[in-house]
Motif scaffolding. Structure first.
Motif, PDB file in Angstrom:
ATOM      1  N   ARG A 137      36.408 -18.454  26.968  1.00 50.14           N
ATOM      2  CA  ARG A 137      37.753 -18.446  27.550  1.00 50.14           C
ATOM      3  C   ARG A 137      37.643 -18.811  29.030  1.00 50.14           C
ATOM      4  N   CYS A 156      38.735 -21.745  31.880  1.00 48.71           N
ATOM      5  CA  CYS A 156      39.532 -22.908  32.274  1.00 48.71           C
ATOM      6  C   CYS A 156      38.786 -23.572  33.430  1.00 48.71           C
ATOM      7  N   ARG A 193      51.894 -24.077  37.316  1.00 45.01           N
ATOM      8  CA  ARG A 193      51.979 -24.670  35.965  1.00 45.01           C
ATOM      9  C   ARG A 193      50.593 -24.848  35.362  1.00 45.01           C
ATOM     10  N   GLN A 203      49.426 -23.054  31.939  1.00 40.96           N
ATOM     11  CA  GLN A 203      48.916 -23.785  30.782  1.00 40.96           C
ATOM     12  C   GLN A 203      47.544 -23.267  30.382  1.00 40.96           C
ATOM     13  N   CYS A 204      46.726 -22.920  31.367  1.00 41.20           N
ATOM     14  CA  CYS A 204      45.419 -22.319  31.090  1.00 41.20           C
ATOM     15  C   CYS A 204      45.584 -21.039  30.274  1.00 41.20           C
ATOM     16  N   ILE A 206      48.116 -20.157  28.381  1.00 46.91           N
ATOM     17  CA  ILE A 206      48.622 -20.485  27.047  1.00 46.91           C
ATOM     18  C   ILE A 206      47.485 -20.967  26.147  1.00 46.91           C
ATOM     19  N   ASP A 207      46.595 -21.776  26.728  1.00 47.45           N
ATOM     20  CA  ASP A 207      45.516 -22.367  25.935  1.00 47.45           C
ATOM     21  C   ASP A 207      44.357 -21.401  25.665  1.00 47.45           C
ATOM     22  N   LYS A 208      44.046 -20.513  26.616  1.00 49.46           N
ATOM     23  CA  LYS A 208      42.794 -19.767  26.543  1.00 49.46           C
ATOM     24  C   LYS A 208      42.919 -18.251  26.464  1.00 49.46           C
ATOM     25  N   ARG A 255      45.361 -13.181  22.674  1.00 59.40           N
ATOM     26  CA  ARG A 255      46.740 -12.810  22.384  1.00 59.40           C
ATOM     27  C   ARG A 255      46.956 -11.312  22.334  1.00 59.40           C
TER      28      ARG A 255
END
Length: 312
Positions: free
Chosen positions: A268, A270, A292, A296-297, A299-301, A304
């Motif tokens: 995980r 970025c 932003r 996005q990092c 959201i991607d990595k 949850r």
């Protein structure tokens, strides 16, 4: 005839006297008009800098100030920049004048700037002022600073809508935060500024962005904005996710104990290309872009589910 001549001479002197009087009155009126249009700006030194009119020839010796000036739509006033100013792309064509700590004084003077915008570096400021140059020292380090500096630069340049431009930047950061799903909001993040390692704490502008995104920074404000860390500190903190520029990422996973860090173990990470990393570590108008990129990092990595309090 003598009487007529004397009368004519007296008349001429009278008219000349009236003309002289009117010229003096006009000069005073023009001086008053100029004074009425003069304005003052107080910079980060607490020094009041006076301008008779908005400067048209500007030198910037700090990338964030260069970007701020251009964000205000005034790039055309730039006649020279420091070696690190690289955005917008057009400024790369301007004369490069060294840096704030090692400026090319001779080249700056040759450009005949109306004002030099720079960080508060006393030795350089004093040197430029001793040569008759007008200096405004401004250095943004936090969100509040970026807003204040934008308004100050707007005041220096006579740009009336600087406040509206700042509000748009701030709104874009809020929009980046709103784009994140609730499931990533508890993520524990380590942001590495450069190898050392140096990290960005809660009190840095990067940390402020992370806070606005709703995630947890593993470096508390009490450490200072950009503390140098013992690598073991990060191992013990065990972040869920690591943000780092590609230039600092080499060998990160091979640091002693870092294979046990959840972010490393689960990949995980970025890793931002150099151009993006430059945006992220520069306190200026592109902080909205940085927000932003961070969003996005996440959201991607980001995992949850929260791992708050997890141990390596």
């Amino acid at each position: 005839m003598n009487l007529a001549r004397r009368s004519s001479a007296l008349s001429e002197r009278w008219h000349q006297g009236r003309l002289g009087l009117w010229l003096r009155v006009l000069a005073l009126m023009l001086a008053g008009l100029s004074a009425a249009h003069a304005y003052e700006v107080v910079d980060d030194r607490g020094v009041t800098v006076t301008f008779a009119q908005p400067p048209q020839r500007v030198v910037s010796l700090l990338p964030s100030l260069t970007e701020t000036l251009c964000e205000l739509g005034q790039c055309a006033r730039l006649v020279g920049v420091d070696r690190y100013s690289d955005f917008p792309a057009g400024v790369q064509k301007l004369p490069q004048l060294g840096g704030g700590l090692d400026p090319d004084i001779e080249a700056i003077v040759a450009l005949r700037p109306d004002v030099v915008l720079m960080a508060n570096t006393p030795r350089t400021v004093q040197m430029l002022q001793s040569l008759g140059l007008k200096v405004v020292a401004l250095e943004p380090k936090t969100y509040a600073d970026v807003q204040r500096v934008m308004l100050k630069v707007g005041a220096v340049l006579g740009v009336p809508d600087a406040a509206n431009i700042w509000r748009a930047i701030d709104a874009a950061v809020s929009a980046a935060a709103q784009s994140l799903p609730a499931s990533v909001k508890a993520t524990r993040v380590y942001f590495e500024v450069n190898q050392g390692p140096y990290g960005a704490s809660e009190s840095s502008f990067i940390g402020e962005t992370l806070t606005r995104l709703g995630v947890k920074n593993i470096l508390s404000a009490k450490l200072g904005p950009f503390p140098k860390l013992n690598p073991e500190y990060v191992v013990r903190a065990n972040p869920d996710l690591i943000m780092v520029g590609e230039r600092s990422a080499d060998g990160l996973a091979q640091r002693p104990g870092w294979q046990r860090v959840r972010a490393v173990r689960e990949q995980r990470l970025c890793i931002f290309p150099a151009a993006q990393a430059s945006i992220l570590v520069r306190p200026g108008p592109r902080m909205r872009v940085g927000a932003r990129l961070m969003a996005q990092c996440l959201i991607d990595k980001a995992p949850r589910t929260s791992s708050a309090g997890a141990q390596p």
